[in-house]
Design an enzyme around this catalytic site. Structure first.
Site, PDB file in Angstrom:
ATOM      1  N   GLU B 147      51.855   6.362 -41.223  1.00  7.92           N
ATOM      2  CA  GLU B 147      53.010   6.944 -40.526  1.00  7.92           C
ATOM      3  C   GLU B 147      53.605   5.964 -39.515  1.00  7.92           C
ATOM      4  O   GLU B 147      54.268   6.361 -38.570  1.00  7.92           O
ATOM      5  CB  GLU B 147      52.671   8.275 -39.829  1.00  7.92           C
ATOM      6  CG  GLU B 147      52.114   9.324 -40.784  1.00  7.92           C
ATOM      7  CD  GLU B 147      51.889  10.687 -40.127  1.00  7.92           C
ATOM      8  OE1 GLU B 147      52.644  11.053 -39.212  1.00  7.92           O
ATOM      9  OE2 GLU B 147      50.958  11.387 -40.556  1.00  7.92           O
ATOM     10  N   LYS B 166      56.829  19.745 -36.109  1.00  7.14           N
ATOM     11  CA  LYS B 166      57.711  20.899 -35.875  1.00  7.14           C
ATOM     12  C   LYS B 166      59.128  20.491 -35.452  1.00  7.14           C
ATOM     13  O   LYS B 166      60.010  21.333 -35.359  1.00  7.14           O
ATOM     14  CB  LYS B 166      57.096  21.824 -34.819  1.00  7.14           C
ATOM     15  CG  LYS B 166      55.915  22.634 -35.338  1.00  7.14           C
ATOM     16  CD  LYS B 166      55.345  23.605 -34.316  1.00  7.14           C
ATOM     17  CE  LYS B 166      54.351  22.949 -33.382  1.00  7.14           C
ATOM     18  NZ  LYS B 166      53.168  22.364 -33.984  1.00  7.14           N
ATOM     19  N   GLN B 238      41.779  25.463 -26.027  1.00  5.81           N
ATOM     20  CA  GLN B 238      41.324  24.508 -27.023  1.00  5.81           C
ATOM     21  C   GLN B 238      42.491  23.874 -27.794  1.00  5.81           C
ATOM     22  O   GLN B 238      43.448  24.570 -28.119  1.00  5.81           O
ATOM     23  CB  GLN B 238      40.416  25.234 -28.034  1.00  5.81           C
ATOM     24  CG  GLN B 238      39.178  25.837 -27.426  1.00  5.81           C
ATOM     25  CD  GLN B 238      38.174  24.778 -26.970  1.00  5.81           C
ATOM     26  OE1 GLN B 238      38.073  23.693 -27.565  1.00  5.81           O
ATOM     27  NE2 GLN B 238      37.491  25.065 -25.899  1.00  5.81           N
ATOM     28  N   TYR B 241      42.968  19.818 -32.708  1.00 12.20           N
ATOM     29  CA  TYR B 241      42.050  18.759 -33.171  1.00 12.20           C
ATOM     30  C   TYR B 241      41.516  18.007 -31.957  1.00 12.20           C
ATOM     31  O   TYR B 241      42.182  17.935 -30.925  1.00 12.20           O
ATOM     32  CB  TYR B 241      42.715  17.811 -34.179  1.00 12.20           C
ATOM     33  CG  TYR B 241      43.975  17.140 -33.704  1.00 12.20           C
ATOM     34  CD1 TYR B 241      43.939  15.868 -33.133  1.00 12.20           C
ATOM     35  CD2 TYR B 241      45.205  17.769 -33.820  1.00 12.20           C
ATOM     36  CE1 TYR B 241      45.096  15.249 -32.697  1.00 12.20           C
ATOM     37  CE2 TYR B 241      46.369  17.152 -33.377  1.00 12.20           C
ATOM     38  CZ  TYR B 241      46.304  15.899 -32.818  1.00 12.20           C
ATOM     39  OH  TYR B 241      47.445  15.283 -32.383  1.00 12.20           O
ATOM     40  N   HIS B 245      45.367  14.432 -27.048  1.00 10.49           N
ATOM     41  CA  HIS B 245      46.782  14.215 -27.306  1.00 10.49           C
ATOM     42  C   HIS B 245      47.603  15.083 -26.360  1.00 10.49           C
ATOM     43  O   HIS B 245      47.159  16.141 -25.926  1.00 10.49           O
ATOM     44  CB  HIS B 245      47.125  14.519 -28.771  1.00 10.49           C
ATOM     45  CG  HIS B 245      46.719  15.878 -29.233  1.00 10.49           C
ATOM     46  ND1 HIS B 245      45.401  16.220 -29.508  1.00 10.49           N
ATOM     47  CD2 HIS B 245      47.435  16.995 -29.460  1.00 10.49           C
ATOM     48  CE1 HIS B 245      45.351  17.487 -29.892  1.00 10.49           C
ATOM     49  NE2 HIS B 245      46.563  17.989 -29.865  1.00 10.49           N
ATOM     50  N   HIS B 247      51.379  16.927 -25.576  1.00 10.74           N
ATOM     51  CA  HIS B 247      52.608  17.465 -26.168  1.00 10.74           C
ATOM     52  C   HIS B 247      53.782  17.203 -25.228  1.00 10.74           C
ATOM     53  O   HIS B 247      53.666  17.445 -24.027  1.00 10.74           O
ATOM     54  CB  HIS B 247      52.473  18.972 -26.411  1.00 10.74           C
ATOM     55  CG  HIS B 247      51.314  19.334 -27.277  1.00 10.74           C
ATOM     56  ND1 HIS B 247      51.455  19.682 -28.601  1.00 10.74           N
ATOM     57  CD2 HIS B 247      49.972  19.389 -27.031  1.00 10.74           C
ATOM     58  CE1 HIS B 247      50.260  19.949 -29.117  1.00 10.74           C
ATOM     59  NE2 HIS B 247      49.348  19.774 -28.182  1.00 10.74           N
TER      60      HIS B 247
END
Lengths: 308, 308
Positions: B147, B166, B238, B241, B245, B247
């Site tokens: 990617e 998304k 939680q 994964y 990371h 958001h």
């Protein structure tokens, strides 16, 4: 007389692609009018209706867009009937005032990073303008027993628990109560002013907040048979009024817009845990980040301060 | 071949009255099928369409319910056309496995109060089962440049910034990026394991997180011309994964379901501020409260532990 048909479109005021709503400004004759159209939810309690899926009775036209392995995407039209199965509800405000137009216009939201210094210099002076007669209705409940018939539970010198306006008081899946602080009320045992927001909380309030949390869990279990693991218990910062109150909402009640978003809601559990680490000065030392509408008077004050 | 028409209804799996969605279990021939129907948002960018409000072209039937002063409520049908103005999108999963049925069934959510002890005894052992090959796709991005054409920004030993699935990558009002940690990758400068979640963060990470925050603000401003005051920057706990990371979401993007709710999302600003008070042991000392679906394997483990 139904005036919906006379509506002439002027401009788009707001829309929400999540709730499938659109709000338009227009005119009817010489006056302003505001038209809000919202698509209706599926009527899932009607088993006979669900059984018709996916016959031509429900989807007159279906068009396949794509498919990948077991996944198939389609667009379709949906059968409607204004009496039995309407597609939308329409709210019309006519004649609409300037205040109506302002209220229903989209307002941009901003993230505010409120340091302890910004609180002292801008937020607290703003809060002071919102006390007194501005929250007379809260005082009416706390001092004068107004809405006393609605009170779910009252513990002197601690809190009063009431149903929130947004709750229908029937469906426990949308249970919504509010616990308003009775701590430090003038003329009562403790000195000092009522707690205006979490900014006023410090180490000395931990024990009270823990008891309040247990009391809420116990009352909700006894009265509504809802277990603590189904409750989202939180405060707002900024709150909509400056007298400390705690929101108690059933976890299945997700349709509350921005009210439960991070950057607006803070879990009571987190408040209590934070106070354990923040020491004697408590929340007055924290940097708090929150979303605020540009129409909010506090945003105007913060913007003026930041640009000065 | 379009199989939507062959769907035979068995039972209701789920619905959402906020997003106007319904999910049904049924059969097509001898196999299970899952049909999800969602009403489409209004196309507010089409001015010619908005101009037709409220003519019979758009509302073939209108019925007034009530009015009070300037407020009028109506129900109506809404004109549709499967090619130009469809009413719904339909997702069909066929044939559907038991796992599909489980995933799309309504599940009850619970609030979990995770003390440091519960984390050590139950959550960490669960997280260990989710590492390695379970997050191979993350490793493919970080180690093998998968990617790579999508990468918005990469800073070695710090983070890689990518568009989230998304996001349509066009409309900045729904901007959604994700910053995946490159900190402590095996074989790189620092020793130790990659950071799995905020539970692994402590005082030593404050400076890195502050730089990461500034880098994100700068890249988003340079590339998309979106100011920091329009960004909601948060982690999940939680997370979906276990490789740290962050958001990065435009504040106008509210349609993300439970993803931005308190009890799931934690603002990066709050993480950084908390770490300043939590001392050397950092987040491993905090009690964290979050919502978890009963179908989640971690809920099963926590329930078994609590009842043991």
């Amino acid at each position: 007389m139904n005036r919906v048909r006379d509506f002439q479109f002027t401009q788009l005021l707001n829309f929400n692609s999540q709730s499938k709503t659109v709000t338009l400004l227009g005119t009817i004759g010489d006056d302003n009018a505001i038209l809000t159209v919202e698509k209706l939810p599926f009527e899932v309690t009607d088993e006979a209706y669900l059984k018709q899926f996916a016959s031509p009775d429900i989807f007159p036209e279906v068009k396949q867009l794509e498919n990948n392995d077991v996944y198939h995407w389609n667009l379709a039209t949906l059968a409607q009937d204004v009496n039995k199965r309407p597609g939308v509800k329409i709210n019309l405000i006519y004649p609409a005032s300037e205040t109506h137009v302002q209220k229903y216009s989209q307002q941009q939201t901003r993230m505010v990073v409120e340091t302890p210094e910004l609180y002292q210099q801008v937020t607290w002076p703003y809060i002071e303008t919102q006390l007194g007669s501005r929250i007379q209705w809260v005082h009416n409940i706390l001092y004068h027993g107004k809405e006393a018939e609605d009170v779910v539970y009252r513990k002197e010198d601690s809190f009063v628990l009431l149903p929130d306006m947004k709750w229908d008081r029937k469906n426990v899946n949308s249970l919504y109560l509010v616990a308003i602080s009775l701590r430090n009320l003038e003329g009562q045992g403790e000195s000092g002013k009522p707690i205006t927001s979490i900014r006023d909380l410090n180490h000395s309030h931990i024990q009270w907040l823990k008891e309040l949390r247990e009391d809420i869990y116990k009352v909700v279990k006894d009265k509504y048979n809802v277990d603590r693991s189904f409750l989202r218990v939180f405060v707002h910062y900024q709150p909509s009024y400056y007298h400390l109150h705690v929101h108690v909402v059933h976890i299945n009640n997700e349709g509350l817009g921005s009210s439960q978003l991070v950057g607006k809601a803070i879990l009571l559990n987190d408040v209590i845990d934070d106070l354990g680490f923040l020491g004697e000065k408590g929340y007055s030392q924290k940097t708090l980040t929150y979303a605020l509408g540009e129409n909010h008077k506090l945003w105007t004050a913060i913007k003026a301060h930041t640009e000065a």
